[in-house]
Design a protein around this motif. Structure first.
Motif: not given
Length: 661
Positions: A190-196
């Motif tokens: 989730l963190l990767k998706a939000v940041v990217l």
């Protein structure tokens, strides 16, 4: 089997599948699935589901997500927000919850045949929530239902399902992590998706517009296409590198381009890649089916298919009804969305790759999804009969609709019935008003009808292809019927009803080209107005006037062409790009140069014409370059070029007689 042989097998199977299913008026996607099953390792074993082919098919999913991203735009979502974020959101959430509950219940009732973890149940609930955009939209377009009340709700749900795929593409890979690492994997994904996504969407749109503008300035289609592929696959690779899916990056690429002025050009350029690779993806899906397992466990397959159809039918109908729709509209919405969807296959494949379900479970689920999609055209075909049989108030609703139309048309005679109140219909209505000629328009877009009625226009909500609507609009008292929408099947329905119940009323039909001109006239159209021919007439008239031809002569020339009922313009020389839409029944032009030794040499046109049956000679050009009008006394000479007009079969026979006798 070599790579070339494997490629030829796939191409031949794809071509045959598309030809057969298009001839049956069914979506080609079903053809891809069926041929995949037939040529797969578990049926005829003509091809193996090799790793290379699967990797190539993954690009089909990439371009599918890219196309969905292109369709994602805020104005459209804002306009449909009630159906998208209301009905669509509830449908996906409740379908997932009920599917998880059903999967748990099956584990308790059938532990020998069905046993899956809660992670697998959650992933399968996302699979179940999807419906087929490709099949449903095509069938609704063929039935002129995209702007109907149930059509708008169906489109809203489908749009939210497309958006729901994005978080599911992030969720399912995380569900494949070990149980003790699951929470951390979900949080990290989730963190990767939000940041990217934040990085790409915050500054990506401005950068994308500048970059595409820079590329477009070179005015090179090849460079633009290469750049488009680079952006799509590059962002897909970037998201995969971040531990997410290829499809997510492609979706972001589509979103970034959707807000630029290059969107429509990109849609045109990407279509061949999208269609071909997506077809390959569905073939590989069909090849995954192991019919031996399906045959052994057919009760489970049948139960999964029926339960999924009934679950989605009841749930979507109930939700649509709860949000204010009539029972008839709610039931139609449910019937149209009962099947599995193409994104369901994407998510199911991802679920299998993550090890959440085994092949023994995969095949019954896959088989039930394929069968539900094959049943969809028949469910939609008989949806109206089902609704009228199951919903007692539907007869009353339709009666009220007819009464509303009749109330507006009562006391009116000698009026024009306008079928379709789009731009063309509205322009016609204004001209009729200017001449004090009454009219009655029928349209299926409730928003358009509401606004036009508020403005004082004589418009009613109704399907012009239905006899009841035409009769309520005063068909028997009308002076003419004008069909303004570009839909040949719909126009043929109107013509059949008018000819059966009011044969004295003339019907004018608008078409895009002259492909169906003969069919429409045979069905009873008094006049057919092809836009392409009228456009060419106007273009010719402006060109003649600008080069100095007197306006009176220009008007006479154009009128002569119309008086000839387009005879000289209907046929045209066909090229390779015309064969896709031509069934051989359309009139065309064909030039034939007579070689030395041709049978027709030395004979007059008067002796040849009776033998040419359904073919006309429009002009004759001598070897010297001189053009002559066809005259019965003209004798054909070596090197003469004849311009023939007729249907494909008649032209072939005429050429044979002229050359060989």
């Amino acid at each position: 089997m070599t790579g070339l042989e494997l490629t030829l097998i796939y191409l031949l199977a794809a071509v045959l599948g598309v030809v057969v299913f298009r001839s049956l008026k069914l979506p080609p996607m079903l053809g891809y699935l069926v041929v995949g099953v037939l040529i797969g390792p578990n049926a005829l074993a003509l091809a193996q589901n090799s790793t290379g082919v699967r990797h190539l098919a993954e690009f089909g999913v990439v371009f599918l997500m890219f196309a969905i991203g292109l369709e994602f735009n805020l104005p459209r979502l804002r306009a449909m927000r009630r159906h998208v974020f209301g009905l669509g959101l509830l449908q996906v959430l409740f379908t997932m919850l009920l599917t998880m509950a059903g999967a748990y219940l099956l584990t308790l009732l059938l532990p020998d045949q069905w046993s899956i973890s809660w992670q697998a149940a959650l992933a399968l609930s996302g699979v179940m929530a999807m419906s087929s955009t490709a099949i449903v939209v095509k069938l609704m377009a063929d039935r002129l239902e995209l702007e109907s009340e149930h059509g708008k709700r169906v489109m809203g749900i489908l749009l939210f399902q497309d958006l729901a795929v994005v978080p599911l593409l992030v969720l399912i890979p995380a569900l494949g992590s070990p149980a003790n690492e699951l929470l951390g994997s979900l949080g990290l994904a989730l963190l990767k998706a939000v940041v990217l996504l934040s990085l790409l969407l915050m500054g990506g749109q401005r950068l994308m517009r500048r970059w595409l503008t820079l590329v477009a300035r070179h005015k090179s289609n090849e460079l633009f296409m290469l750049n488009l592929l680079l952006i799509t696959l590059g962002l897909a690779w970037l998201t995969e590198l971040a531990g997410l899916s290829l499809a997510l990056g492609a979706f972001v690429a589509g979103m970034l381009i959707s807000e630029t002025e290059f969107k429509h050009q990109v849609e045109t350029d990407i279509r061949p890649f999208h269609d071909v690779l997506l077809g390959l993806f569905f073939i590989t899906i069909g090849m995954m089916l192991d019919w031996s397992i399906v045959w052994q466990r057919w009760p489970l397959v049948l139960m999964l298919m029926v339960s999924s159809l009934l679950l989605k039918l009841v749930l979507i109908t109930a939700l649509t009804r709860a949000l204010g729709a009539t029972m008839g509209v709610a039931l139609r919405t449910g019937l149209y969305l009962t099947q599995a969807g193409e994104f369901g296959f994407v998510l199911l494949t991802l679920t299998h790759e993550q090890g959440l379900i085994e092949a023994a479970m995969l095949n019954p689920i896959l088989a039930s999804m394929v069968l539900s999609m094959l049943a969809t055209p028949f469910i939609i075909m008989y949806s109206n009969r089902l609704v009228l049989r199951l919903v007692a108030s539907e007869w009353l609703q339709q009666s009220l609709q007819m009464t509303s139309i009749a109330r507006q048309a009562i006391g009116t005679s000698g009026h024009v019935i306008i079928c379709g109140y789009g731009r063309c219909g509205q322009n016609l209505a204004r001209m009729l008003e200017g001449e004090k000629i009454p009219y009655m328009a029928l349209d299926l877009d409730p928003d358009r009808v509401r606004q036009a009625t508020a403005a004082g226009n004589s418009v009613a909500y109704g399907d012009a292809a239905r006899l009841q609507a035409l009769m309520a609009a005063g068909l028997g008292r009308a002076s003419a019927v004008v069909i303004t929408y570009l839909d040949v099947p719909g126009a043929l329905k109107v013509l059949a009803n008018v000819r059966a119940h009011a044969p004295h009323v003339p019907v004018i039909v608008r078409t895009q080209d002259d492909f169906a001109l003969d069919r429409l006239r045979a069905a009873g159209a008094t006049e057919v107005v092809p836009e392409s021919i009228e456009g060419s007439l106007m273009l010719a008239s402006h060109a003649l006037a600008l080069v100095g031809v007197p306006m009176r002569r220009v008007i006479r020339l154009v009128q002569d062409q119309r008086d000839a009922r387009y005879n000289l313009l209907r046929g045209y020389f066909h090229g390779a790009d015309d064969t896709a839409d031509d069934d051989g029944a359309q009139e065309r032009l064909h030039s034939l140069t007579l070689p030395t030794g041709a049978h027709a040499l030395g004979q007059t046109l008067g002796t040849l014409l009776p033998r040419l049956a359904d073919t006309r000679i429009l002009s004759l050009r001598r070897h010297s370059g001189k053009s002559l009008s066809p005259d019965a006394s003209l004798t054909l000479e070596d090197g003469d070029t004849l311009v023939l007009s007729g249907q494909a079969e008649a032209l072939a026979l005429a050429e044979e007689k002229l050359l060989r006798g």
